[in-house]
Design a protein around this motif. Structure first.
Motif, PDB file in Angstrom:
ATOM      1  N   SER A  51     -16.701  -5.623  -0.192  1.00 18.84           N
ATOM      2  CA  SER A  51     -15.598  -5.583  -1.156  1.00 18.84           C
ATOM      3  C   SER A  51     -15.710  -6.698  -2.193  1.00 18.84           C
ATOM      4  CB  SER A  51     -14.256  -5.705  -0.429  1.00 18.84           C
ATOM      5  OG  SER A  51     -14.192  -6.907   0.321  1.00 18.84           O
TER       6      SER A  51
ATOM      7  N   SER B 238      -6.703   0.553  -5.980  1.00 13.20           N
ATOM      8  CA  SER B 238      -6.276  -0.313  -4.874  1.00 13.20           C
ATOM      9  C   SER B 238      -5.369  -1.429  -5.367  1.00 13.20           C
ATOM     10  CB  SER B 238      -7.504  -0.925  -4.190  1.00 13.20           C
ATOM     11  OG  SER B 238      -8.171  -1.811  -5.083  1.00 13.20           O
TER      12      SER B 238
ATOM     13  N   GLU C 151      -4.267   6.283   6.219  1.00 12.93           N
ATOM     14  CA  GLU C 151      -5.337   5.594   5.502  1.00 12.93           C
ATOM     15  C   GLU C 151      -5.146   4.077   5.589  1.00 12.93           C
ATOM     16  OE1 GLU C 151      -7.380   5.289   1.044  1.00 12.93           O
ATOM     17  OE2 GLU C 151      -5.559   6.477   1.350  1.00 12.93           O
TER      18      GLU C 151
ATOM     19  N   GLY D  79      -7.675   1.455   7.295  1.00 14.88           N
ATOM     20  CA  GLY D  79      -8.184   0.248   6.636  1.00 14.88           C
ATOM     21  C   GLY D  79      -7.952  -0.993   7.479  1.00 14.88           C
TER      22      GLY D  79
ATOM     23  N   ASP E  29       0.833  -1.208   0.000  1.00 12.93           N
ATOM     24  CA  ASP E  29       0.000   0.000   0.000  1.00 12.93           C
ATOM     25  C   ASP E  29       0.869   1.260   0.000  1.00 12.93           C
ATOM     26  OD1 ASP E  29      -2.616  -0.962  -0.158  1.00 12.93           O
ATOM     27  OD2 ASP E  29      -2.726  -1.359   1.989  1.00 12.93           O
TER      28      ASP E  29
ATOM     29  N   HIS F 298      -9.860  -1.425  -0.090  1.00 10.84           N
ATOM     30  CA  HIS F 298     -10.385  -0.102   0.257  1.00 10.84           C
ATOM     31  C   HIS F 298      -9.312   0.983   0.320  1.00 10.84           C
ATOM     32  CE1 HIS F 298     -13.964  -2.289   2.350  1.00 10.84           C
ATOM     33  NE2 HIS F 298     -14.103  -2.230   1.041  1.00 10.84           N
ATOM     34  N   VAL F 299      -8.062   0.573   0.470  1.00 13.68           N
ATOM     35  CA  VAL F 299      -6.968   1.544   0.515  1.00 13.68           C
ATOM     36  C   VAL F 299      -6.468   1.771  -0.910  1.00 13.68           C
ATOM     37  CG1 VAL F 299      -4.669   2.039   1.396  1.00 13.68           C
ATOM     38  CG2 VAL F 299      -6.309   0.811   2.831  1.00 13.68           C
TER      39      VAL F 299
ATOM     40  N   ALA G  61      -9.507  -5.603   3.659  1.00 14.33           N
ATOM     41  CA  ALA G  61      -9.821  -4.175   3.596  1.00 14.33           C
ATOM     42  C   ALA G  61      -8.631  -3.377   3.072  1.00 14.33           C
ATOM     43  CB  ALA G  61     -10.228  -3.671   4.979  1.00 14.33           C
ATOM     44  N   MET G  62      -7.434  -3.751   3.487  1.00 16.06           N
ATOM     45  CA  MET G  62      -6.237  -3.045   3.031  1.00 16.06           C
ATOM     46  C   MET G  62      -5.979  -3.291   1.547  1.00 16.06           C
ATOM     47  SD  MET G  62      -3.943  -3.948   6.383  1.00 16.06           S
ATOM     48  CE  MET G  62      -2.399  -3.249   5.822  1.00 16.06           C
TER      49      MET G  62
END
Length: 484
Positions: free
Chosen positions: A198, A362, A70, A74, A61, A354-355, A350-351
């Motif tokens: 997701s 992403s 952020e 996440g 990320d 959503h990040v 989520a990482m």
């Protein structure tokens, strides 16, 4: 150790043939044993890989330009996103154990142990029972298989190799479980209440009729079962190469279940069968209403209903509350890995999804684009299958790993207009392969048979050598028969 006469008669081989067979198979077993020794020395606990995966995703990320806060947001927001699914998977393990350790199942195991007539037949029989049970419940296959091995080991006339039989009891989880009713990925995709946003944003709900109930999936299941039984029959040591339970220092005279009796008047409530029967009658009424309202397929597609059924079945089979609670207390440790690891899988998912980086995209989108670039409609099943198998050795959790993989695997399948349900089954079939050499899910079985992973991995590794190419070929072949 001399070969049992009945074994030679049944297999149609002489003593020398049996010993030669054992020698010819010894090379693969020694190779796998060498791998196991390396793994036991250098391979850390599975939870370490969850932590390392979390850190790798964090670095990825950062590499795409995401802000540190952020990423942290996440991680925290996704950590508890899988609580319903975590409890559901824990209950799959617990209820399977409770049912398999009930007195009626114990009596069934005794009958099953009377079927084979030789050591190799016994090993093949364990493989059949384990894989058959795995279609209903992966935890049931482990416990039922382990208890069957112990029962067979008490038959001295079989001269059965205890290591090979214990390895055969693991085949349900190592080969076929993910193609059955306890498939984490298929059940997750079929349950809108458990499906993370997701994933649902990409694929929506995928019914079981498009995953485990596809005829292609059923044929794949039976093909793996037949091949595995044959492999273990011929791989089972014979003659002087056999190591029985006594040779391994394992006492098989004691059982996991023990009969208890009330010792005081207040114990009546714990030992009476009346209370369990009344509760089960309520459950029967519930399922009757569900069948009438939603139909059979929709009812069994619910993971909550699936666990509810096995929980009520366990209560009924144990016949009293005391026996049921003792079984539950013994079953809870089998869910330890699920309870502690799944929250991290939710955070990782989520990482991944959503990040976003500096380009507003992403990691999951970057990965799906990578798959699209290196695969096409024909090679997609093999590419995803190999990837899932390799990652499965590092992250030994069918449900948790699907949460991580699903966003970009399904996105890639959508981009290439592949069959979405078969993409799930590609994952299911390939993901089970590394279980054959990963000791994480062996632990419940090893606790029953009282062996160590190194004692059985030589045989499961042999199975992997046969299963991997067959699975990859069939995944590719059946993909040609499906349209989006």
């Amino acid at each position: 150790m001399p070969t049992d006469v009945s074994t030679a008669a049944v297999t149609g081989k002489s003593l020398n043939d049996q010993q030669d067979t054992g020698e010819s198979q010894g090379g693969l077993a020694r190779l796998a044993y060498g791998f196991t020794q390396w793994a036991e020395k250098w391979f850390p606990d599975a939870f370490v890989f969850v932590i390392l995966t979390t850190l790798v995703v964090t670095i990825a990320d950062l590499a795409i330009g995401a802000a540190p806060l952020e990423i942290a947001s996440g991680f925290g927001s996704g950590f508890w996103s899988l609580i319903p699914f975590t409890l559901q998977m824990a209950m799959v393990a617990i209820t399977g154990y409770v049912v398999a350790s009930s007195p009626p199942c114990t009596r069934l195991i005794a009958k099953l142990a009377s079927v084979p007539a030789s050591g190799p037949q016994a090993v093949a029989w364990v493989a059949f029972v384990s894989m058959g049970a795995s279609y209903l419940n992966w935890a049931l296959s482990l416990v039922l298989g382990g208890l069957l091995v112990r029962a067979l080991a008490r038959r001295v006339d079989l001269h059965m190799d205890y290591r090979a039989a214990s390895a055969a009891a693991y085949l349900g989880l190592g080969s076929t479980w993910a193609l059955g009713l306890s498939s984490s990925a298929a059940m997750l995709q079929a349950n809108p209440l458990s499906l993370p946003k997701s994933i649902s944003d990409i694929s929506g709900v995928i019914p079981l009729s498009d995953t485990i109930f596809l005829w292609q999936s059923v044929v794949l299941y039976f093909a793996l079962m037949i091949m595995s039984i044959l492999v273990f029959y011929f791989a089972a040591p014979r003659g002087r190469h056999v190591k029985t339970a006594a040779d391994m220092g394992v006492d098989v005279t004691s059982e996991l279940t023990t009969d208890q009796k009330p010792t005081r008047p207040g114990d009546w409530f714990e030992f009476t069968p009346v209370l369990p029967i009344l509760i089960v009658l309520l459950a029967v009424g519930y399922f009757w209403s569900q069948f009438a309202e939603k139909g059979l397929l929709a009812t069994v597609s619910s993971l909550n209903n699936y666990n509810f059924f096995f929980l009520m079945l366990g209560l009924l089979l144990h016949r009293n509350i005391r026996s049921f609670l003792v079984a539950v207390s013994k079953a809870v440790p089998t869910a330890t890995g699920v309870l502690i690891q799944f929250p991290f899988y939710g955070a990782i998912a989520a990482m991944l999804t959503h990040v976003v980086g500096s380009d507003g995209v992403s990691i999951s989108h970057h990965l799906s684009a990578l798959f699209v670039s290196i695969a096409n409609g024909d090679t997609f099943p093999v590419v995803i299958g190999i990837y899932s198998a390799v990652l499965g050795f590092l992250v030994p959790s069918g449900g948790g790993k699907w949460i991580i993989e699903a966003p970009y695997v399904l996105q890639a399948a959508q981009d290439m207009q592949a069959h979405m349900g078969w993409a799930v089954q590609v994952y299911n079939a390939a993901e089970a392969l590394p279980n054959l050499i990963n000791p994480f899910w062996m632990l419940p079985l090893l606790g029953i048979v009282k062996l160590q992973a190194r004692d059985i991995v030589g045989f499961t590794f042999t199975q992997l050598l046969f299963s991997a190419p067959v699975v990859m070929f069939l995944l590719w072949f059946f993909a040609q028969t499906l349209s989006p």
